[in-house]
Write a protein that holds these residues in place. Sequence first.
Motif, PDB file in Angstrom:
ATOM      1  N   ALA A 429     -14.484  13.571  18.212  1.00 49.80           N
ATOM      2  CA  ALA A 429     -15.884  13.280  18.500  1.00 49.80           C
ATOM      3  C   ALA A 429     -16.629  12.897  17.231  1.00 49.80           C
ATOM      4  N   LEU A 430     -16.350  13.565  16.125  1.00 47.68           N
ATOM      5  CA  LEU A 430     -17.003  13.242  14.859  1.00 47.68           C
ATOM      6  C   LEU A 430     -16.596  11.857  14.372  1.00 47.68           C
ATOM      7  N   GLU A 431     -15.307  11.551  14.517  1.00 49.24           N
ATOM      8  CA  GLU A 431     -14.838  10.220  14.100  1.00 49.24           C
ATOM      9  C   GLU A 431     -15.486   9.127  14.949  1.00 49.24           C
ATOM     10  N   GLN A 432     -15.593   9.404  16.253  1.00 50.88           N
ATOM     11  CA  GLN A 432     -16.152   8.415  17.169  1.00 50.88           C
ATOM     12  C   GLN A 432     -17.633   8.152  16.881  1.00 50.88           C
ATOM     13  N   THR A 433     -18.340   9.184  16.396  1.00 51.47           N
ATOM     14  CA  THR A 433     -19.771   9.041  16.097  1.00 51.47           C
ATOM     15  C   THR A 433     -20.031   8.838  14.615  1.00 51.47           C
ATOM     16  N   LYS A 437     -23.383  14.496  13.466  1.00 48.84           N
ATOM     17  CA  LYS A 437     -23.169  15.745  14.189  1.00 48.84           C
ATOM     18  C   LYS A 437     -24.036  15.847  15.442  1.00 48.84           C
ATOM     19  N   THR A 438     -25.257  15.330  15.378  1.00 51.94           N
ATOM     20  CA  THR A 438     -26.127  15.360  16.553  1.00 51.94           C
ATOM     21  C   THR A 438     -25.522  14.548  17.682  1.00 51.94           C
ATOM     22  N   ALA A 439     -25.032  13.344  17.338  1.00 44.98           N
ATOM     23  CA  ALA A 439     -24.406  12.488  18.350  1.00 44.98           C
ATOM     24  C   ALA A 439     -23.096  13.093  18.853  1.00 44.98           C
ATOM     25  N   ALA A 440     -22.337  13.720  17.951  1.00 48.62           N
ATOM     26  CA  ALA A 440     -21.065  14.337  18.348  1.00 48.62           C
ATOM     27  C   ALA A 440     -21.308  15.486  19.320  1.00 48.62           C
ATOM     28  N   ALA A 441     -22.357  16.281  19.068  1.00 49.14           N
ATOM     29  CA  ALA A 441     -22.676  17.384  19.971  1.00 49.14           C
ATOM     30  C   ALA A 441     -23.027  16.863  21.358  1.00 49.14           C
ATOM     31  N   LYS A 442     -23.798  15.776  21.394  1.00 45.79           N
ATOM     32  CA  LYS A 442     -24.176  15.186  22.679  1.00 45.79           C
ATOM     33  C   LYS A 442     -22.942  14.657  23.409  1.00 45.79           C
ATOM     34  N   LEU A 443     -22.035  14.036  22.654  1.00 46.10           N
ATOM     35  CA  LEU A 443     -20.816  13.505  23.242  1.00 46.10           C
ATOM     36  C   LEU A 443     -19.944  14.622  23.822  1.00 46.10           C
ATOM     37  N   LEU A 444     -19.939  15.760  23.153  1.00 48.51           N
ATOM     38  CA  LEU A 444     -19.132  16.895  23.597  1.00 48.51           C
ATOM     39  C   LEU A 444     -19.817  17.712  24.693  1.00 48.51           C
ATOM     40  N   GLY A 445     -21.099  17.442  24.929  1.00 46.17           N
ATOM     41  CA  GLY A 445     -21.834  18.158  25.961  1.00 46.17           C
ATOM     42  C   GLY A 445     -22.248  19.563  25.536  1.00 46.17           C
ATOM     43  N   ILE A 446     -22.457  19.752  24.234  1.00 48.17           N
ATOM     44  CA  ILE A 446     -22.890  21.055  23.723  1.00 48.17           C
ATOM     45  C   ILE A 446     -24.113  20.847  22.839  1.00 48.17           C
ATOM     46  N   ARG A 449     -26.540  23.379  17.764  1.00 50.18           N
ATOM     47  CA  ARG A 449     -26.310  24.699  17.183  1.00 50.18           C
ATOM     48  C   ARG A 449     -24.918  25.207  17.522  1.00 50.18           C
ATOM     49  N   VAL A 450     -24.453  24.957  18.765  1.00 51.12           N
ATOM     50  CA  VAL A 450     -23.098  25.357  19.145  1.00 51.12           C
ATOM     51  C   VAL A 450     -22.067  24.610  18.309  1.00 51.12           C
ATOM     52  N   LEU A 451     -22.284  23.315  18.113  1.00 55.57           N
ATOM     53  CA  LEU A 451     -21.348  22.524  17.306  1.00 55.57           C
ATOM     54  C   LEU A 451     -21.288  23.068  15.883  1.00 55.57           C
ATOM     55  N   ARG A 452     -22.440  23.380  15.313  1.00 58.81           N
ATOM     56  CA  ARG A 452     -22.461  23.897  13.938  1.00 58.81           C
ATOM     57  C   ARG A 452     -21.701  25.216  13.852  1.00 58.81           C
ATOM     58  N   TYR A 453     -21.878  26.055  14.861  1.00 60.00           N
ATOM     59  CA  TYR A 453     -21.162  27.331  14.889  1.00 60.00           C
ATOM     60  C   TYR A 453     -19.649  27.116  14.956  1.00 60.00           C
TER      61      TYR A 453
END
Length: 461
Positions: A429-433, A437-446, A449-453
Motif C-alpha cells: 500500500a505504501l509503494e502504491q501511494t 501514509k494518509t493515502a495508504a491508510a485510506k487504501l487499506l481502509g483504516i 492513527r491505526v496505520l501509524r500504530y
Amino acid sequence: MTADSRPTALVVDDEPDIRELLDLTLARMGLDACAAATLAEARRLLGQRPFQFCLTDMRLPDGDGIDLVRYIQRHYPTLPVAVITAHGSMPTAIEALKAGAFDFVTKPVELQVLRELVHTALRVSTQTAAQPPESGRPQLLGNSSAMQGVRATIAKLARSQAPVYISGASGTGKELAARLIHAQGPRAEAPFIPVNCGAIPTELMESELFGHKKGSFTGAINDKEGLFQAANGGTLFLDEVADLPLHMQVKLLRAIQEKSVRPVGAQQETHVDVRILSATHKNLAALVREGRFREDLYYRINVIELRLPDLHERTEDIPLLVEHMLQRLASAWHCPLPRLEPEALQALQAYAFPGNVRELENILERAMTLCEGDTIRVADLSLPAPHPAPTAGESLRGSQALPGEAASAAPQPLDPLLDAIEKETILKALEQTRYNKTAAAKLLGISFRVLRYRLQKLGLD
C-alpha cells in the motif's frame, strides 16, 4: 550541624584500643568522634547531642549492638548506625540489618571499606536534612493503602544499605521500585545497573557479572569490566535472580559477602562497593525447598522483602493509572487526549489483569489506536470475556475450536506468520501511494492513527 562544623560520629566499643583507633581513623576522614564503652553510656550521649553517624561493636558489657540499633530506630530513626561484626558471622550481620542497621563492617576493619561506609552514611544524613524534591524521579502511582504502604517502605529502604528482595507478579513494577530505592538513597548520583539474569547465556554469565582479563578465553581480546564493577558506588539490580544457575549462585554469594569480585582469568580479587537489589516473579522460597536455589544466598539477598501488590488488589488506583498513561501516550503520539467512557472504566476495574500494570498499559495503547475519534469505548478495550467452566466434551478437546465452530478464546497477538502478511500488505500500500501514509491508510481502509500504530509495532516507521 552548621555549615562549617565537622560531622560527629558516635563510636561504641568496650575496648579502649579499638575506640582510640576508630577515633583517629574517623578524624582523618573529617569527623569528630565521641566514644562510649557501654550501651548505657551510648544512650546517654545520644540524648545530649546530635550525631550524624553511629558505629557500634556487637559485644558490649550491658547488651549488644543490635540492642543499640533497635534503640536508635525507635528514638533517632534518621541516624544511620552501622555495626562491627566478627569475621564470618554473617547471620549476626543479617540480624543487625533486619533490626534497622544502615550497614555493617567485619573485623579486622579495612580502611577503604570503612571510608566508603562513612561517606555513604553522611550522604544519608545530608539527604534527610535537605529533603530533596520528588520531581524528576520515577513514580509508583496509586493512592490505595497498599501503594501508600509500598512508597513508605521504599522511603525507609532507601536510607539503608541492606539487600532488598522485591517480590511480585510480572508487570507489577519491580524494576521501577528498585529504581526508586536507588533514586531516594545516598547512591542516587552513582550508577544504577539493571541486569536480567535470565537473559544472559550461562557460559557468559561469569564474565558479564565479574568481567574478564584479555586472553582468559577464546574471544577475550581485551580486558572487560563486569556489571559489578560498572555499578561500583551505586546499585546493582538483579532481575529474575531465580534464573541464576547454581554454580553462579555460589560465586554471587561470595561476591556479596566479601564485597569483592574476581574477573575471569585474574589472579586477584577487586574490591567493589555495590548495593544489591534483586527481584523475581517466581516463588523463591519454593525454589529453595526444591533445591533449585541456594538457601544461604536466599537469606543473604532477602534481608528485607518488598512485595508489590497485583493490580486487582488495588482497583481503586486504576482511574489514576489510566489518566496518567493516556496523557503520556497522547503526548508521545502528538494527538488529542482521548476520553474514556464510564462503562469502559468500569470494565477495566472489573477485569482481573493477569499482566498487571504492564497489561493495562498495553490495553490502553491498543484501544487508543483503534478507537473511532477521541473516545475509548468498552469494545475498543478488547478485554477477554470470562471463561465458563468447560463441559465434558470441551475438556476432551481442550481449547482448540473444532472446524465450523467460532473460536471462543480471547483475541491474541498476531503470530509471526500474520505479522509477515500484514507487513507485506502495508508495504504494498505504501509503494502504491508513493509512501503517502494518509493515502495508504485510506487504501487499506483504516485510520491514519491505526496505520501509524501498526508501522511502529512492525518496525516499519
